[in-house]
Design a protein around this motif. Structure first.
Motif, PDB file in Angstrom:
ATOM      1  N   UNK A  35       4.337  -0.065  -4.757  1.00  0.00           N
ATOM      2  CA  UNK A  35       5.151  -0.363  -3.888  1.00  0.00           C
ATOM      3  C   UNK A  35       4.647   0.834  -2.544  1.00  0.00           C
ATOM      4  N   UNK A  36       3.570   1.763  -3.106  1.00  0.00           N
ATOM      5  CA  UNK A  36       3.139   2.435  -1.953  1.00  0.00           C
ATOM      6  C   UNK A  36       2.367   1.810  -0.931  1.00  0.00           C
ATOM      7  N   UNK A  37       2.062   1.012  -1.032  1.00  0.00           N
ATOM      8  CA  UNK A  37       1.208  -0.264  -1.016  1.00  0.00           C
ATOM      9  C   UNK A  37       1.860  -0.671   1.026  1.00  0.00           C
ATOM     10  N   UNK A  38       3.387  -1.226   0.701  1.00  0.00           N
ATOM     11  CA  UNK A  38       3.871  -1.824   1.823  1.00  0.00           C
ATOM     12  C   UNK A  38       4.601  -0.875   2.285  1.00  0.00           C
ATOM     13  N   UNK A  39       4.546   0.707   2.187  1.00  0.00           N
ATOM     14  CA  UNK A  39       4.972   1.937   2.898  1.00  0.00           C
ATOM     15  C   UNK A  39       4.347   1.993   3.387  1.00  0.00           C
ATOM     16  N   UNK A  40       3.236   2.232   2.658  1.00  0.00           N
ATOM     17  CA  UNK A  40       1.598   3.076   3.609  1.00  0.00           C
ATOM     18  C   UNK A  40       1.319   1.907   5.240  1.00  0.00           C
ATOM     19  N   UNK A  41       1.560   0.472   4.903  1.00  0.00           N
ATOM     20  CA  UNK A  41       0.934  -0.556   5.658  1.00  0.00           C
ATOM     21  C   UNK A  41       2.375  -0.545   6.820  1.00  0.00           C
ATOM     22  N   UNK A  42       3.857   0.031   6.652  1.00  0.00           N
ATOM     23  CA  UNK A  42       4.404  -0.376   7.300  1.00  0.00           C
ATOM     24  C   UNK A  42       4.417   0.900   8.489  1.00  0.00           C
ATOM     25  N   UNK A  43       4.196   1.980   7.912  1.00  0.00           N
ATOM     26  CA  UNK A  43       4.149   3.551   8.443  1.00  0.00           C
ATOM     27  C   UNK A  43       3.326   3.679   9.378  1.00  0.00           C
ATOM     28  N   UNK A  44       1.462   2.901   8.889  1.00  0.00           N
ATOM     29  CA  UNK A  44       0.844   2.790   9.380  1.00  0.00           C
ATOM     30  C   UNK A  44       1.466   2.101  10.991  1.00  0.00           C
ATOM     31  N   UNK A  80      -2.074   6.778  11.862  1.00  0.00           N
ATOM     32  CA  UNK A  80      -2.134   8.167  11.382  1.00  0.00           C
ATOM     33  C   UNK A  80      -1.878   9.417  12.295  1.00  0.00           C
ATOM     34  N   UNK A  81      -0.739   9.014  12.283  1.00  0.00           N
ATOM     35  CA  UNK A  81       0.305  10.620  13.366  1.00  0.00           C
ATOM     36  C   UNK A  81       0.788  11.627  12.234  1.00  0.00           C
ATOM     37  N   UNK A  82       1.059  12.524  13.363  1.00  0.00           N
ATOM     38  CA  UNK A  82       2.407  13.273  11.989  1.00  0.00           C
ATOM     39  C   UNK A  82       3.285  13.022  10.964  1.00  0.00           C
ATOM     40  N   UNK A  83       4.025  11.617  11.955  1.00  0.00           N
ATOM     41  CA  UNK A  83       5.054  11.028  11.310  1.00  0.00           C
ATOM     42  C   UNK A  83       4.514  10.207  10.325  1.00  0.00           C
ATOM     43  N   UNK A  95       1.755 -10.507  10.628  1.00  0.00           N
ATOM     44  CA  UNK A  95       0.700 -11.688  11.699  1.00  0.00           C
ATOM     45  C   UNK A  95      -0.299 -10.122  12.568  1.00  0.00           C
ATOM     46  N   UNK A  96       0.737  -9.538  13.594  1.00  0.00           N
ATOM     47  CA  UNK A  96       0.686  -8.653  14.453  1.00  0.00           C
ATOM     48  C   UNK A  96       0.026  -7.520  13.777  1.00  0.00           C
ATOM     49  N   UNK A  97      -0.162  -7.145  12.298  1.00  0.00           N
ATOM     50  CA  UNK A  97      -0.230  -6.223  11.641  1.00  0.00           C
ATOM     51  C   UNK A  97      -1.525  -6.056  11.517  1.00  0.00           C
ATOM     52  N   UNK A  98      -1.355  -7.951  10.301  1.00  0.00           N
ATOM     53  CA  UNK A  98      -2.931  -7.957   9.694  1.00  0.00           C
ATOM     54  C   UNK A  98      -4.168  -8.174  11.656  1.00  0.00           C
ATOM     55  N   UNK A  99      -3.574  -8.532  12.697  1.00  0.00           N
ATOM     56  CA  UNK A  99      -4.407  -8.589  14.096  1.00  0.00           C
ATOM     57  C   UNK A  99      -4.837  -7.189  14.116  1.00  0.00           C
ATOM     58  N   UNK A 100      -4.138  -5.648  14.672  1.00  0.00           N
ATOM     59  CA  UNK A 100      -4.313  -4.544  14.375  1.00  0.00           C
ATOM     60  C   UNK A 100      -5.078  -3.745  13.721  1.00  0.00           C
ATOM     61  N   UNK A 101      -4.849  -4.210  12.295  1.00  0.00           N
ATOM     62  CA  UNK A 101      -5.622  -4.034  10.647  1.00  0.00           C
ATOM     63  C   UNK A 101      -7.616  -4.814  11.088  1.00  0.00           C
ATOM     64  N   UNK A 102      -7.127  -5.743  11.866  1.00  0.00           N
ATOM     65  CA  UNK A 102      -8.750  -6.433  11.803  1.00  0.00           C
ATOM     66  C   UNK A 102      -9.260  -5.725  12.923  1.00  0.00           C
ATOM     67  N   UNK A 103      -8.482  -4.936  13.896  1.00  0.00           N
ATOM     68  CA  UNK A 103      -9.735  -4.819  14.659  1.00  0.00           C
ATOM     69  C   UNK A 103      -9.899  -2.873  14.342  1.00  0.00           C
ATOM     70  N   UNK A 104      -9.655  -1.998  13.915  1.00  0.00           N
ATOM     71  CA  UNK A 104      -8.893  -1.269  13.385  1.00  0.00           C
ATOM     72  C   UNK A 104     -10.670  -0.812  12.224  1.00  0.00           C
ATOM     73  N   UNK A 105     -10.325  -1.745  11.386  1.00  0.00           N
ATOM     74  CA  UNK A 105     -11.020  -2.526  10.612  1.00  0.00           C
ATOM     75  C   UNK A 105     -13.092  -2.931  11.326  1.00  0.00           C
ATOM     76  N   UNK A 106     -12.408  -3.378  12.015  1.00  0.00           N
ATOM     77  CA  UNK A 106     -14.145  -3.756  12.309  1.00  0.00           C
ATOM     78  C   UNK A 106     -14.576  -2.515  13.548  1.00  0.00           C
ATOM     79  N   UNK A 107     -13.972  -1.493  14.302  1.00  0.00           N
ATOM     80  CA  UNK A 107     -14.651  -0.608  14.523  1.00  0.00           C
ATOM     81  C   UNK A 107     -14.653   0.241  13.425  1.00  0.00           C
ATOM     82  N   UNK A 108     -14.429   0.282  12.529  1.00  0.00           N
ATOM     83  CA  UNK A 108     -14.785   1.619  11.424  1.00  0.00           C
ATOM     84  C   UNK A 108     -16.711   1.291  11.597  1.00  0.00           C
ATOM     85  N   UNK A 109     -17.453   0.226  11.117  1.00  0.00           N
ATOM     86  CA  UNK A 109     -19.040   0.170  11.192  1.00  0.00           C
ATOM     87  C   UNK A 109     -19.278   1.344  12.743  1.00  0.00           C
TER      88      UNK A 109
END
Length: 357
Positions: free
Chosen positions: A260-269, A274-277, A104-118
């Protein structure tokens, strides 16, 4: 058109051995399609028997009887599995619980990030598109929650099935290893007499399937361990769980690595943004996949990689659609089987041309 098909049939299937080969394959396919779920314990046992046949045959060459060799190897294998699962399951279960609570926290952060994209890129991203995407993701999240509840309700049935597997599969593996020759002779007696081509294909595919299963297990272990070491060094959350997913993803050629790239990228984000790590994680993961596809797979499956990637993907889609997990697992051997059968069938004779001297 009918005449042309008739001539092709006469050229390809004029040999009774060719008809018998195709008939055996069709019968086997029909049995697996309609009774695959019932035969699942037997299929698991056959895979394990192929995996353990090599050490059993080595002990037989030393001088032990086949019964004793099968008993020793099966006990050693069962002990290693118990130790491995006992060490991995508690950590994996804990990481699954933590990841579920963090979704749920991941989804909330992604929602905030996506809402600011426009607002950031108004000329590229349409706000209506983002709203539609968020609504779709909410629906998917609700469906996922319902499926988790249903899965928990069905856990008792799963536990009962697991108990059956824990009893039946070891017994089947033991008898498949112990009475291998007798069972093969019995199976041969059930086949038609015109089985020259079927025997030829069987001898070729038997060795290939044995090498494929052993190679696939080695590939899962190497890729999984390399992924875990990499994720642990990068201090990625849920390192063991994600490494297990990466290791199991090699069961599905090409498609598994992409999924399997999708969950790895989601956890990393979620962990770094979107930092160097994050980019170091994706680069390291890309290197693991590149080494697996270009070094490890050619070494372990030197015969199977002769198939073009397009045919391998088609085999995954076709056989996976027919037989589910087992179709996906054996997609490469089945594609190789189709190739071997086509090569074994009689080819049309080349027309002879007289040359004037």
């Amino acid at each position: 058109m009918i005449e042309m098909l008739n001539r092709w049939y006469q050229r390809r299937f004029s040999d009774p051995d060719a008809v018998a080969l195709v008939g055996i394959l069709l019968m086997g396919g029909v049995v697996l399609y309609f009774f695959g779920a019932l035969l699942a314990p037997l299929l698991v046992a056959i895979v394990m028997a192929y995996l353990l046949e090599w050490p059993v045959s080595k002990l037989c060459r030393v001088g032990l009887s086949r019964s004793l060799s099968a008993t020793v190897i099966l006990l050693l294998f069962s002990g290693l599995m118990v130790i491995a699962l006992g060490g991995l399951l508690p950590t994996i279960t804990s990481q699954i619980a933590n990841l579920t609570s963090d979704i749920p926290t991941m989804f909330s952060r992604f929602q905030v990030y996506a809402t600011n994209l426009p607002d950031r890129y108004p000329e590229v991203i349409d706000p209506a598109l983002v709203d539609a995407l968020m609504a779709s993701m909410r629906v998917k999240a609700l469906e996922m929650g319902e499926s988790v509840v249903k899965g928990s309700l069905a856990s008792l049935i799963s536990l009962a099935t697991l108990a059956v597997y824990l009893i039946l599969v070891p017994l089947l593996v033991f008898f498949l290893l112990k009475d291998k020759k007798e069972m093969l002779q019995t199976a041969a007696g059930l086949l038609p007499r015109n089985r020259r081509l079927a025997t030829q294909v069987w001898l070729e595919m038997n060795q290939q399937i044995s090498n494929y299963i052993r190679g696939k297990v080695v590939e899962i272990l190497i890729v999984g361990i390399a992924s875990y070491v990499t994720f642990a060094l990068l201090d990625l959350r849920y390192a063991l769980l994600l490494a297990v997913l990466v290791g199991l993803s090699v069961l599905i050629p090409y498609i598994g690595a992409a999924v399997v790239t999708v969950p790895i990228a989601m956890v990393g984000l979620f962990q770094w943004g979107l930092g160097p790590d994050f980019w170091w994680l994706m680069i390291a993961y890309g290197i693991i996949q590149a080494l697996d596809g270009n070094v490890l797979v050619p070494v372990l499956f030197s015969e199977a990689v002769n198939l073009h990637p397009v045919w391998i993907i088609v085999a995954v889609l076709v056989f996976g659609g027919l037989w589910g997990f087992w179709g996906v697992f054996f997609a490469i051997p089945l594609a190789t089987l189709v190739k071997a059968v086509w090569g074994a069938l009689p080819t049309p004779a080349e027309p002879h041309h007289d040359v004037d001297v």
